[in-house]
Design a protein around this motif. Structure first.
Motif, PDB file in Angstrom:
ATOM      1  N   ILE A 221      18.493  26.582 -18.586  1.00  0.00           N
ATOM      2  CA  ILE A 221      18.900  25.171 -17.866  1.00  0.00           C
ATOM      3  C   ILE A 221      19.309  25.367 -16.340  1.00  0.00           C
ATOM      4  CG2 ILE A 221      20.337  23.380 -17.996  1.00  0.00           C
ATOM      5  CD1 ILE A 221      20.342  23.428 -20.938  1.00  0.00           C
ATOM      6  N   GLU A 222      20.300  26.009 -16.081  1.00  0.00           N
ATOM      7  CA  GLU A 222      20.756  26.119 -14.601  1.00  0.00           C
ATOM      8  C   GLU A 222      19.797  26.539 -13.378  1.00  0.00           C
ATOM      9  OE1 GLU A 222      24.492  26.947 -11.964  1.00  0.00           O
ATOM     10  OE2 GLU A 222      24.868  27.270 -13.990  1.00  0.00           O
ATOM     11  N   THR A 223      18.900  27.466 -14.054  1.00  0.00           N
ATOM     12  CA  THR A 223      17.900  28.102 -13.243  1.00  0.00           C
ATOM     13  C   THR A 223      16.789  27.015 -12.766  1.00  0.00           C
ATOM     14  OG1 THR A 223      17.789  30.092 -14.343  1.00  0.00           O
ATOM     15  CG2 THR A 223      15.773  29.614 -13.247  1.00  0.00           C
ATOM     16  N   ILE A 224      16.257  26.196 -13.888  1.00  0.00           N
ATOM     17  CA  ILE A 224      15.446  24.989 -13.526  1.00  0.00           C
ATOM     18  C   ILE A 224      16.151  24.047 -12.671  1.00  0.00           C
ATOM     19  CG2 ILE A 224      13.989  23.410 -14.678  1.00  0.00           C
ATOM     20  CD1 ILE A 224      12.662  26.029 -15.128  1.00  0.00           C
ATOM     21  N   ALA A 225      17.427  23.548 -13.147  1.00  0.00           N
ATOM     22  CA  ALA A 225      17.885  22.722 -12.364  1.00  0.00           C
ATOM     23  C   ALA A 225      18.275  22.857 -10.902  1.00  0.00           C
ATOM     24  CB  ALA A 225      19.337  22.119 -12.925  1.00  0.00           C
ATOM     25  N   ARG A 226      18.583  24.246 -10.663  1.00  0.00           N
ATOM     26  CA  ARG A 226      18.777  24.728  -9.071  1.00  0.00           C
ATOM     27  C   ARG A 226      17.526  24.266  -8.358  1.00  0.00           C
ATOM     28  NH1 ARG A 226      23.047  29.143  -8.012  1.00  0.00           N
ATOM     29  NH2 ARG A 226      24.829  28.700  -9.563  1.00  0.00           N
ATOM     30  N   ALA A 227      16.393  24.990  -9.069  1.00  0.00           N
ATOM     31  CA  ALA A 227      15.163  24.826  -8.412  1.00  0.00           C
ATOM     32  C   ALA A 227      14.943  23.322  -8.076  1.00  0.00           C
ATOM     33  CB  ALA A 227      14.163  25.401  -9.273  1.00  0.00           C
ATOM     34  N   GLY A 228      14.946  22.388  -9.081  1.00  0.00           N
ATOM     35  CA  GLY A 228      14.911  20.907  -8.850  1.00  0.00           C
ATOM     36  C   GLY A 228      15.641  20.406  -7.643  1.00  0.00           C
ATOM     37  N   ILE A 229      16.930  20.778  -7.492  1.00  0.00           N
ATOM     38  CA  ILE A 229      17.849  20.295  -6.611  1.00  0.00           C
ATOM     39  C   ILE A 229      17.450  20.847  -5.232  1.00  0.00           C
ATOM     40  CG2 ILE A 229      20.108  20.336  -5.505  1.00  0.00           C
ATOM     41  CD1 ILE A 229      19.764  18.615  -7.981  1.00  0.00           C
ATOM     42  N   VAL A 230      16.961  22.036  -5.126  1.00  0.00           N
ATOM     43  CA  VAL A 230      16.618  22.817  -3.772  1.00  0.00           C
ATOM     44  C   VAL A 230      15.159  22.005  -3.481  1.00  0.00           C
ATOM     45  CG1 VAL A 230      15.366  24.868  -2.769  1.00  0.00           C
ATOM     46  CG2 VAL A 230      17.720  24.812  -4.070  1.00  0.00           C
ATOM     47  N   ASN A 231      14.354  21.495  -4.406  1.00  0.00           N
ATOM     48  CA  ASN A 231      12.978  20.812  -3.959  1.00  0.00           C
ATOM     49  C   ASN A 231      13.338  19.387  -4.065  1.00  0.00           C
ATOM     50  OD1 ASN A 231      10.914  23.008  -3.746  1.00  0.00           O
ATOM     51  ND2 ASN A 231      12.151  23.572  -5.626  1.00  0.00           N
ATOM     52  N   ASN A 232      14.406  18.801  -3.691  1.00  0.00           N
ATOM     53  CA  ASN A 232      14.646  17.514  -3.550  1.00  0.00           C
ATOM     54  C   ASN A 232      14.376  16.611  -4.474  1.00  0.00           C
ATOM     55  OD1 ASN A 232      15.630  17.668  -0.774  1.00  0.00           O
ATOM     56  ND2 ASN A 232      13.644  18.525  -0.139  1.00  0.00           N
ATOM     57  N   VAL A 233      14.504  16.779  -5.678  1.00  0.00           N
ATOM     58  CA  VAL A 233      14.403  15.836  -6.595  1.00  0.00           C
ATOM     59  C   VAL A 233      15.299  14.832  -6.386  1.00  0.00           C
ATOM     60  CG1 VAL A 233      13.356  17.108  -8.600  1.00  0.00           C
ATOM     61  CG2 VAL A 233      15.727  17.037  -8.562  1.00  0.00           C
ATOM     62  N   ASP A 234      15.076  13.552  -6.794  1.00  0.00           N
ATOM     63  CA  ASP A 234      16.112  12.248  -6.481  1.00  0.00           C
ATOM     64  C   ASP A 234      16.888  12.301  -7.642  1.00  0.00           C
ATOM     65  OD1 ASP A 234      14.877  10.829  -4.188  1.00  0.00           O
ATOM     66  OD2 ASP A 234      13.043  11.212  -5.881  1.00  0.00           O
ATOM     67  N   GLY A 235      16.604  12.841  -9.117  1.00  0.00           N
ATOM     68  CA  GLY A 235      17.521  12.629 -10.248  1.00  0.00           C
ATOM     69  C   GLY A 235      17.446  13.887 -11.021  1.00  0.00           C
ATOM     70  N   LEU A 236      18.142  14.003 -12.021  1.00  0.00           N
ATOM     71  CA  LEU A 236      18.033  14.907 -12.967  1.00  0.00           C
ATOM     72  C   LEU A 236      18.280  14.225 -14.525  1.00  0.00           C
ATOM     73  CD1 LEU A 236      20.292  18.081 -11.706  1.00  0.00           C
ATOM     74  CD2 LEU A 236      17.831  17.701 -11.862  1.00  0.00           C
ATOM     75  N   PHE A 237      17.498  14.758 -15.406  1.00  0.00           N
ATOM     76  CA  PHE A 237      17.724  14.303 -16.925  1.00  0.00           C
ATOM     77  C   PHE A 237      18.029  15.485 -17.472  1.00  0.00           C
ATOM     78  CE2 PHE A 237      16.095  13.782 -21.108  1.00  0.00           C
ATOM     79  CZ  PHE A 237      16.119  12.431 -21.359  1.00  0.00           C
ATOM     80  N   ILE A 238      19.267  15.453 -18.009  1.00  0.00           N
ATOM     81  CA  ILE A 238      19.704  16.520 -18.992  1.00  0.00           C
ATOM     82  C   ILE A 238      20.361  15.991 -20.472  1.00  0.00           C
ATOM     83  CG2 ILE A 238      21.653  18.295 -19.150  1.00  0.00           C
ATOM     84  CD1 ILE A 238      21.517  18.193 -16.171  1.00  0.00           C
ATOM     85  N   GLU A 239      19.923  16.432 -21.597  1.00  0.00           N
ATOM     86  CA  GLU A 239      20.544  16.069 -22.730  1.00  0.00           C
ATOM     87  C   GLU A 239      21.240  16.931 -23.206  1.00  0.00           C
ATOM     88  OE1 GLU A 239      16.876  13.758 -24.894  1.00  0.00           O
ATOM     89  OE2 GLU A 239      17.080  15.730 -25.417  1.00  0.00           O
ATOM     90  N   THR A 240      22.509  16.593 -23.829  1.00  0.00           N
ATOM     91  CA  THR A 240      23.813  17.448 -23.971  1.00  0.00           C
ATOM     92  C   THR A 240      24.340  16.983 -25.215  1.00  0.00           C
ATOM     93  OG1 THR A 240      25.864  18.167 -23.049  1.00  0.00           O
ATOM     94  CG2 THR A 240      25.348  15.923 -22.504  1.00  0.00           C
ATOM     95  N   HIS A 241      25.087  17.733 -25.773  1.00  0.00           N
ATOM     96  CA  HIS A 241      25.856  17.413 -27.166  1.00  0.00           C
ATOM     97  C   HIS A 241      27.046  18.407 -27.217  1.00  0.00           C
ATOM     98  CE1 HIS A 241      26.257  16.903 -31.396  1.00  0.00           C
ATOM     99  NE2 HIS A 241      25.213  15.859 -31.310  1.00  0.00           N
ATOM    100  N   PHE A 242      28.130  17.999 -27.990  1.00  0.00           N
ATOM    101  CA  PHE A 242      29.226  18.844 -28.290  1.00  0.00           C
ATOM    102  C   PHE A 242      28.847  19.614 -29.357  1.00  0.00           C
ATOM    103  CE2 PHE A 242      29.881  14.615 -30.199  1.00  0.00           C
ATOM    104  CZ  PHE A 242      29.800  15.127 -31.502  1.00  0.00           C
ATOM    105  N   ASP A 243      27.818  19.595 -30.077  1.00  0.00           N
ATOM    106  CA  ASP A 243      27.507  20.546 -31.198  1.00  0.00           C
ATOM    107  C   ASP A 243      25.857  20.749 -31.208  1.00  0.00           C
ATOM    108  OD1 ASP A 243      27.540  22.515 -33.328  1.00  0.00           O
ATOM    109  OD2 ASP A 243      28.154  20.941 -34.761  1.00  0.00           O
ATOM    110  N   PRO A 244      25.237  21.263 -30.254  1.00  0.00           N
ATOM    111  CA  PRO A 244      23.853  21.480 -30.218  1.00  0.00           C
ATOM    112  C   PRO A 244      23.218  21.945 -31.586  1.00  0.00           C
ATOM    113  CG  PRO A 244      24.590  21.983 -28.165  1.00  0.00           C
ATOM    114  CD  PRO A 244      26.064  22.133 -29.027  1.00  0.00           C
ATOM    115  N   ALA A 245      23.898  22.889 -32.161  1.00  0.00           N
ATOM    116  CA  ALA A 245      23.494  23.693 -33.252  1.00  0.00           C
ATOM    117  C   ALA A 245      23.244  22.524 -34.531  1.00  0.00           C
ATOM    118  CB  ALA A 245      24.182  24.867 -33.653  1.00  0.00           C
TER     119      ALA A 245
END
Length: 272
Positions: free
Chosen positions: A216-240
């Motif tokens: 996740i962080e690898t892809i997100a960092r690349a997006g920010i460096v390449n000037n995406v306007d926004g990020l979409f991230i799904e999150t949960h306190f118990d993904p499993a």
């Protein structure tokens, strides 16, 4: 359109990326509140414009026994309660033209799923509500082809469209993000990178989609460096034990560290 067009959105003058973030699906009121409260605390601290995300139903399932939702009205009402309780805008995805007017009564942004982004009636119905329409790029589509989806929104009388890249099929059971597409799609509309769905591993023999949350962080960092306007991230306190897409969601405990790093990168990029 600008972020200021969205009710209740904050930190629009921070020059930061904006964030669509929350659970894959609304599983109940308490879980939605728990996730929203945590994300809002983080985004307020980092001055990130934030929209709470949650699907009111899951129509695209591999197996008939997969979780599809807690009931349309119940889930939509929870999204409205999140918005009221925490003073935050909300987004949910729709799957049929009839969903558009119904969901628009409860949320601020309507999302068109990637598999359905070529469905003209669905896109037009969403646009006609006057809400922002988040068009997810089909896994099978080129970045250039998304200009036609944006044009459908415009032809329906609205200029409130975003594009979200959620990866492209790479073989039968993997996804890849082609970062060359980001500047192309930004020519048509503000562009979001869906970090978690881009790391899905679909079409597994068990009928349950896999994922690579470790990337996740690898892809997100690349997006920010390449000037995406926004990020979409799904999150949960118990993904499993999440009822949908647990294999590629970010654990809620890891969100603050990720967003802190990404905010620092965006500040650096802004100064280049």
């Amino acid at each position: 359109m600008t972020l200021q067009d969205i009710p209740k959105i904050k930190h629009t003058d921070s020059n930061n990326f904006f964030l669509l973030c929350g659970p894959c699906a609304i599983e109940g009121e308490d879980m939605a509140y728990r996730i929203a409260e945590k994300v809002i605390t983080i985004t307020d601290k980092l001055e990130i414009p934030y929209i709470f995300k949650g699907s009111f139903k899951k129509a695209n399932r591999s197996r008939i026994d997969s979780f599809t939702g807690i009931g349309d009205e119940k889930a939509l009402e929870i999204l409205a309660k999140v918005s009221e309780k925490f003073n935050v805008p909300t987004v949910t995805d729709i799957h049929e033209a009839s969903d558009a007017a119904k969901a628009a009564q409860f949320v601020d942004v309507l999302q068109i799923p990637a598999f359905l982004v070529r469905q003209t009636d669905l896109v037009v119905a969403a646009a006609k509500t006057g809400k922002v329409v988040n068009l997810k790029k089909g896994q099978f589509m080129s970045p250039e082809a998304m200009k036609h989806a944006v044009q459908k929104v415009k032809d329906a009388g609205s200029d409130k469209a975003w594009i979200t890249d959620r990866g492209t099929m790479f073989g039968y059971q993997d996804m890849i993000v082609d970062f060359r597409g980001i500047p192309t799609m930004r020519e048509f509309a503000p562009t979001v990178l869906d970090v978690t769905h881009s790391l899905q591993q679909p079409n597994q023999s068990a009928g349950v989609t896999g994922g690579r949350p470790d990337m996740i962080e690898t892809i997100a960092r690349a997006g920010i460096v390449n000037n995406v306007d926004g990020l979409f991230i799904e999150t949960h306190f118990d993904p499993a034990n999440a009822k949908s897409d647990g294999a590629n969601m970010l654990h809620l405990d890891n969100l603050e560290g990720l967003l802190t790093n990404l905010t620092a990168i965006r500040k650096l990029v802004n100064n280049l």
